[in-house]
Design a protein around this motif. Structure first.
Motif, PDB file in Angstrom:
ATOM      1  N   ASP A  44      -4.462  -2.940  41.336  1.00 52.56           N
ATOM      2  CA  ASP A  44      -4.375  -4.095  40.445  1.00 52.56           C
ATOM      3  C   ASP A  44      -4.613  -3.712  38.992  1.00 52.56           C
ATOM      4  OD1 ASP A  44      -7.055  -3.528  40.441  1.00 52.56           O
ATOM      5  OD2 ASP A  44      -7.725  -5.505  41.112  1.00 52.56           O
ATOM      6  N   TRP A  45      -4.630  -2.395  38.692  1.00 52.21           N
ATOM      7  CA  TRP A  45      -4.899  -1.983  37.316  1.00 52.21           C
ATOM      8  C   TRP A  45      -3.916  -0.935  36.793  1.00 52.21           C
ATOM      9  CZ3 TRP A  45      -6.071   3.225  37.280  1.00 52.21           C
ATOM     10  CH2 TRP A  45      -6.573   3.767  38.454  1.00 52.21           C
TER      11      TRP A  45
ATOM     12  N   SER B  18      -6.653  10.036  29.938  1.00 53.74           N
ATOM     13  CA  SER B  18      -5.514   9.961  30.853  1.00 53.74           C
ATOM     14  C   SER B  18      -4.207  10.359  30.161  1.00 53.74           C
ATOM     15  CB  SER B  18      -5.382   8.555  31.436  1.00 53.74           C
ATOM     16  OG  SER B  18      -5.215   7.593  30.413  1.00 53.74           O
ATOM     17  N   MET B  19      -4.217  10.405  28.824  1.00 60.18           N
ATOM     18  CA  MET B  19      -3.014  10.830  28.106  1.00 60.18           C
ATOM     19  C   MET B  19      -2.687  12.290  28.396  1.00 60.18           C
ATOM     20  SD  MET B  19      -2.044   8.121  26.660  1.00 60.18           S
ATOM     21  CE  MET B  19      -0.791   8.729  25.570  1.00 60.18           C
ATOM     22  N   VAL B  20      -3.692  13.057  28.867  1.00 61.28           N
ATOM     23  CA  VAL B  20      -3.433  14.445  29.269  1.00 61.28           C
ATOM     24  C   VAL B  20      -2.351  14.474  30.343  1.00 61.28           C
ATOM     25  CG1 VAL B  20      -4.419  16.474  30.408  1.00 61.28           C
ATOM     26  CG2 VAL B  20      -5.734  15.248  28.656  1.00 61.28           C
ATOM     27  N   PHE B  21      -2.428  13.520  31.265  1.00 63.17           N
ATOM     28  CA  PHE B  21      -1.433  13.469  32.343  1.00 63.17           C
ATOM     29  C   PHE B  21      -0.055  13.128  31.800  1.00 63.17           C
ATOM     30  CE2 PHE B  21       0.986  10.790  35.303  1.00 63.17           C
ATOM     31  CZ  PHE B  21       1.213  11.703  36.319  1.00 63.17           C
TER      32      PHE B  21
ATOM     33  N   GLU C  32     -12.786   2.210  42.699  1.00 61.48           N
ATOM     34  CA  GLU C  32     -13.070   1.993  41.289  1.00 61.48           C
ATOM     35  C   GLU C  32     -12.392   3.083  40.469  1.00 61.48           C
ATOM     36  OE1 GLU C  32     -14.534  -0.119  38.106  1.00 61.48           O
ATOM     37  OE2 GLU C  32     -14.606  -0.636  40.247  1.00 61.48           O
ATOM     38  N   PRO C  33     -11.593   2.716  39.474  1.00 58.58           N
ATOM     39  CA  PRO C  33     -10.901   3.723  38.670  1.00 58.58           C
ATOM     40  C   PRO C  33     -11.869   4.662  37.975  1.00 58.58           C
ATOM     41  CG  PRO C  33     -10.768   1.565  37.632  1.00 58.58           C
ATOM     42  CD  PRO C  33     -11.320   1.346  39.002  1.00 58.58           C
ATOM     43  N   SER C  34     -11.593   5.956  38.045  1.00 57.53           N
ATOM     44  CA  SER C  34     -12.441   6.949  37.403  1.00 57.53           C
ATOM     45  C   SER C  34     -11.614   8.182  37.081  1.00 57.53           C
ATOM     46  CB  SER C  34     -13.612   7.341  38.318  1.00 57.53           C
ATOM     47  OG  SER C  34     -13.128   7.919  39.521  1.00 57.53           O
ATOM     48  N   VAL C  35     -12.119   8.977  36.176  1.00 60.58           N
ATOM     49  CA  VAL C  35     -11.443  10.214  35.784  1.00 60.58           C
ATOM     50  C   VAL C  35     -12.034  11.357  36.590  1.00 60.58           C
ATOM     51  CG1 VAL C  35     -10.984  11.829  33.911  1.00 60.58           C
ATOM     52  CG2 VAL C  35     -11.020   9.358  33.462  1.00 60.58           C
ATOM     53  N   GLY C  36     -11.205  11.974  37.407  1.00 60.18           N
ATOM     54  CA  GLY C  36     -11.642  13.097  38.219  1.00 60.18           C
ATOM     55  C   GLY C  36     -10.613  14.206  38.199  1.00 60.18           C
ATOM     56  N   PHE C  37     -10.845  15.218  39.011  1.00 63.05           N
ATOM     57  CA  PHE C  37      -9.931  16.368  39.025  1.00 63.05           C
ATOM     58  C   PHE C  37      -8.532  15.977  39.458  1.00 63.05           C
ATOM     59  CE2 PHE C  37      -8.012  20.047  41.233  1.00 63.05           C
ATOM     60  CZ  PHE C  37      -7.915  20.898  40.141  1.00 63.05           C
ATOM     61  N   GLU C  38      -8.421  14.886  40.260  1.00 69.58           N
ATOM     62  CA  GLU C  38      -7.105  14.481  40.744  1.00 69.58           C
ATOM     63  C   GLU C  38      -6.157  14.125  39.599  1.00 69.58           C
ATOM     64  OE1 GLU C  38      -9.760  10.874  40.629  1.00 69.58           O
ATOM     65  OE2 GLU C  38      -9.918  12.912  41.421  1.00 69.58           O
ATOM     66  N   MET C  39      -6.727  13.738  38.438  1.00 71.00           N
ATOM     67  CA  MET C  39      -5.877  13.426  37.291  1.00 71.00           C
ATOM     68  C   MET C  39      -5.282  14.701  36.691  1.00 71.00           C
ATOM     69  SD  MET C  39      -6.786  11.453  33.747  1.00 71.00           S
ATOM     70  CE  MET C  39      -6.948   9.901  34.634  1.00 71.00           C
TER      71      MET C  39
ATOM     72  N   LEU D 133       2.408   8.902  24.211  1.00 77.00           N
ATOM     73  CA  LEU D 133       1.875   7.782  23.441  1.00 77.00           C
ATOM     74  C   LEU D 133       2.508   6.456  23.838  1.00 77.00           C
ATOM     75  CD1 LEU D 133       1.603   9.355  19.864  1.00 77.00           C
ATOM     76  CD2 LEU D 133      -0.240   8.902  21.502  1.00 77.00           C
ATOM     77  N   LEU D 134       3.796   6.478  24.185  1.00 77.33           N
ATOM     78  CA  LEU D 134       4.450   5.236  24.610  1.00 77.33           C
ATOM     79  C   LEU D 134       3.881   4.723  25.927  1.00 77.33           C
ATOM     80  CD1 LEU D 134       8.223   5.643  23.678  1.00 77.33           C
ATOM     81  CD2 LEU D 134       6.482   4.227  22.595  1.00 77.33           C
ATOM     82  N   HIS D 135       3.292   5.612  26.716  1.00 77.68           N
ATOM     83  CA  HIS D 135       2.628   5.181  27.947  1.00 77.68           C
ATOM     84  C   HIS D 135       1.184   4.754  27.678  1.00 77.68           C
ATOM     85  CE1 HIS D 135       6.073   7.274  29.736  1.00 77.68           C
ATOM     86  NE2 HIS D 135       5.828   6.592  30.838  1.00 77.68           N
ATOM     87  N   GLY D 136       0.767   4.859  26.420  1.00 76.79           N
ATOM     88  CA  GLY D 136      -0.595   4.478  26.075  1.00 76.79           C
ATOM     89  C   GLY D 136      -0.870   2.995  26.242  1.00 76.79           C
ATOM     90  N   ALA D 137       0.213   2.204  26.300  1.00 74.07           N
ATOM     91  CA  ALA D 137       0.041   0.765  26.502  1.00 74.07           C
ATOM     92  C   ALA D 137      -0.140   0.405  27.968  1.00 74.07           C
ATOM     93  CB  ALA D 137       1.250   0.015  25.925  1.00 74.07           C
ATOM     94  N   ASN D 138       0.029   1.375  28.867  1.00 76.11           N
ATOM     95  CA  ASN D 138      -0.145   1.106  30.294  1.00 76.11           C
ATOM     96  C   ASN D 138      -1.581   0.697  30.589  1.00 76.11           C
ATOM     97  OD1 ASN D 138       2.493   1.876  30.525  1.00 76.11           O
ATOM     98  ND2 ASN D 138       2.129   3.571  31.944  1.00 76.11           N
ATOM     99  N   PRO D 139      -1.780  -0.228  31.521  1.00 73.34           N
ATOM    100  CA  PRO D 139      -3.143  -0.699  31.819  1.00 73.34           C
ATOM    101  C   PRO D 139      -4.077   0.391  32.330  1.00 73.34           C
ATOM    102  CG  PRO D 139      -1.535  -1.532  33.424  1.00 73.34           C
ATOM    103  CD  PRO D 139      -0.761  -0.954  32.295  1.00 73.34           C
ATOM    104  N   GLU D 140      -3.531   1.432  32.982  1.00 75.63           N
ATOM    105  CA  GLU D 140      -4.399   2.493  33.483  1.00 75.63           C
ATOM    106  C   GLU D 140      -5.060   3.275  32.350  1.00 75.63           C
ATOM    107  OE1 GLU D 140      -0.119   3.828  34.658  1.00 75.63           O
ATOM    108  OE2 GLU D 140      -1.233   1.951  34.397  1.00 75.63           O
ATOM    109  N   VAL D 141      -4.388   3.333  31.183  1.00 72.50           N
ATOM    110  CA  VAL D 141      -4.990   4.001  30.035  1.00 72.50           C
ATOM    111  C   VAL D 141      -6.192   3.206  29.547  1.00 72.50           C
ATOM    112  CG1 VAL D 141      -4.609   4.805  27.677  1.00 72.50           C
ATOM    113  CG2 VAL D 141      -2.799   5.062  29.392  1.00 72.50           C
ATOM    114  N   GLU D 142      -6.066   1.894  29.558  1.00 69.87           N
ATOM    115  CA  GLU D 142      -7.189   1.043  29.169  1.00 69.87           C
ATOM    116  C   GLU D 142      -8.364   1.213  30.128  1.00 69.87           C
ATOM    117  OE1 GLU D 142      -8.245  -3.717  28.616  1.00 69.87           O
ATOM    118  OE2 GLU D 142      -6.176  -3.062  28.877  1.00 69.87           O
ATOM    119  N   LYS D 143      -8.063   1.367  31.415  1.00 69.03           N
ATOM    120  CA  LYS D 143      -9.111   1.508  32.430  1.00 69.03           C
ATOM    121  C   LYS D 143      -9.773   2.879  32.383  1.00 69.03           C
ATOM    122  CE  LYS D 143      -9.363  -2.289  35.000  1.00 69.03           C
ATOM    123  NZ  LYS D 143     -10.631  -2.972  35.326  1.00 69.03           N
ATOM    124  N   LEU D 144      -8.971   3.926  32.229  1.00 67.56           N
ATOM    125  CA  LEU D 144      -9.476   5.286  32.352  1.00 67.56           C
ATOM    126  C   LEU D 144      -9.818   5.921  31.003  1.00 67.56           C
ATOM    127  CD1 LEU D 144      -6.975   6.576  35.060  1.00 67.56           C
ATOM    128  CD2 LEU D 144      -9.338   5.830  35.410  1.00 67.56           C
TER     129      LEU D 144
END
Length: 318
Positions: free
Chosen positions: A252-253, A210-213, A267-274, A195-206
């Motif tokens: 940049d995100w 992404s919190m699963v990671f 382009e940021p996206s949710v895929g198996f790599e996550m 949850l503390l990483h929830g403020a990271n910009p990648e969470v906003e993008k994805l």
């Protein structure tokens, strides 16, 4: 005594934890941010620009990326100092008990975790570059890159050590003495870490998927700590992870915007790599560690009970 029981070597009343968390917060989020705020003011033309930049983490002010990374790390350094001093003087127990249950800190474990995950993470990251070269731009600039390398190697371990000793050390032990078991501290610290990483910009993008990671990574570090009865392996894993993330690929995100070797333009996206690290790589790591260090009795170490050692008063511990 096992790792969680190390907390019983000191004071464990609620007010000891309250005081420590307060000291850590002041060091991390108040004293630690002063150098960053001071630099941001110097780069701002007026207070309006400063306030606008504050909403984006000051990245719009044109602060040198390596300087910005260093200033961000400084915040964690003050948090780490606050944590270590609090364990020693508030809880009145040896700092070593926050790190390991062994007689001495096992640096060989740290380096094994660091080198193993550094190699795996490096291979996985660079394989993306070779598989999809159209998504990456070479960004190698000798002076900025080698400055980044120096900052990452010398200072990023302070950031990762703060997070590990706070979550897998201090909070894991504290929750263990409160709830008298192992599984609840593992879950709680992993969720808070995520949850503390929830403020990271990648969470906003994805999105919050992404919190699963992040929660999965917290579980990896937590399981490793409980099974190995110390944080040395987790300290090595976390340090290697962030150093590789900082020096190989940037976008940049994401939270790490550095002078890395490559810029990811996809382009940021949710895929198996996550999910690949959580579902494949992390179990492999645990298997390797279990074979190398002879981990057994998984059930008891992950969901067993915690009892206060019957050794007399707290002052008898060494």
């Amino acid at each position: 005594m096992n790792f969680i029981q190390q907390a019983y070597k000191g004071k464990n009343e609620w007010y000891h934890y309250f005081a420590t968390i307060l000291i850590v917060f002041i060091g991390w989020q108040i004293i630690g941010v002063l150098p960053l705020f001071t630099t941001a003011v110097m780069y701002s033309s007026d207070m309006g620009e400063f306030m606008t930049a504050a909403n984006t983490g000051f990245t719009s002010l044109g602060i040198d990326k390596n300087l910005f990374l260093f200033l961000m790390i400084i915040t964690f350094v003050f948090g780490l100092v606050g944590l270590l001093l609090s364990v020693k003087f508030v809880h009145k127990r040896p700092v070593k008990t926050l790190i390991t249950s062994r007689d001495k800190i096992d640096w060989k474990r740290f380096w094994f975790g660091f080198l193993l995950w550094g190699f795996i993470a490096g291979i996985v990251t660079l394989s993306d570059v070779f598989i999809s070269p159209e998504d990456f731009i070479s960004n190698f600039k000798p002076i900025p890159f080698f400055t980044l390398l120096l900052v990452a190697i010398l200072f990023l371990p302070f950031q990762t050590s703060f997070e590990e000793l706070l979550f897998r050390g201090y909070l894991m032990q504290g929750f263990g003495t409160w709830f008298k078991n192992r599984w609840l501290p593992l879950i709680i610290t992993s969720v808070i870490f995520g949850l503390l990483h929830g403020a990271n910009p990648e969470v906003e993008k994805l999105g919050y998927i992404s919190m699963v990671f992040y929660i999965g990574t917290g579980l990896l570090f937590g399981i490793t700590t409980l099974m190995d009865e110390g944080t040395e392996l987790a300290l090595g894993l976390h340090a290697a992870n962030n150093i590789i993330a900082a020096i190989l690929v940037t976008t940049d995100w994401t939270a790490f915007q550095t002078d890395a070797l490559y810029i990811d333009t996809s382009e940021p996206s949710v895929g198996f790599e996550m999910f690949f690290p959580v579902l494949i790589l992390y179990p492999v790591l645990l298997l390797i560690f279990s074979k190398k260090y002879g981990w057994t009795n998984w059930k008891d170490k992950l969901i067993g009970t915690i009892k206060k050692p019957n050794t007399g008063s707290e002052e008898t511990f060494s």
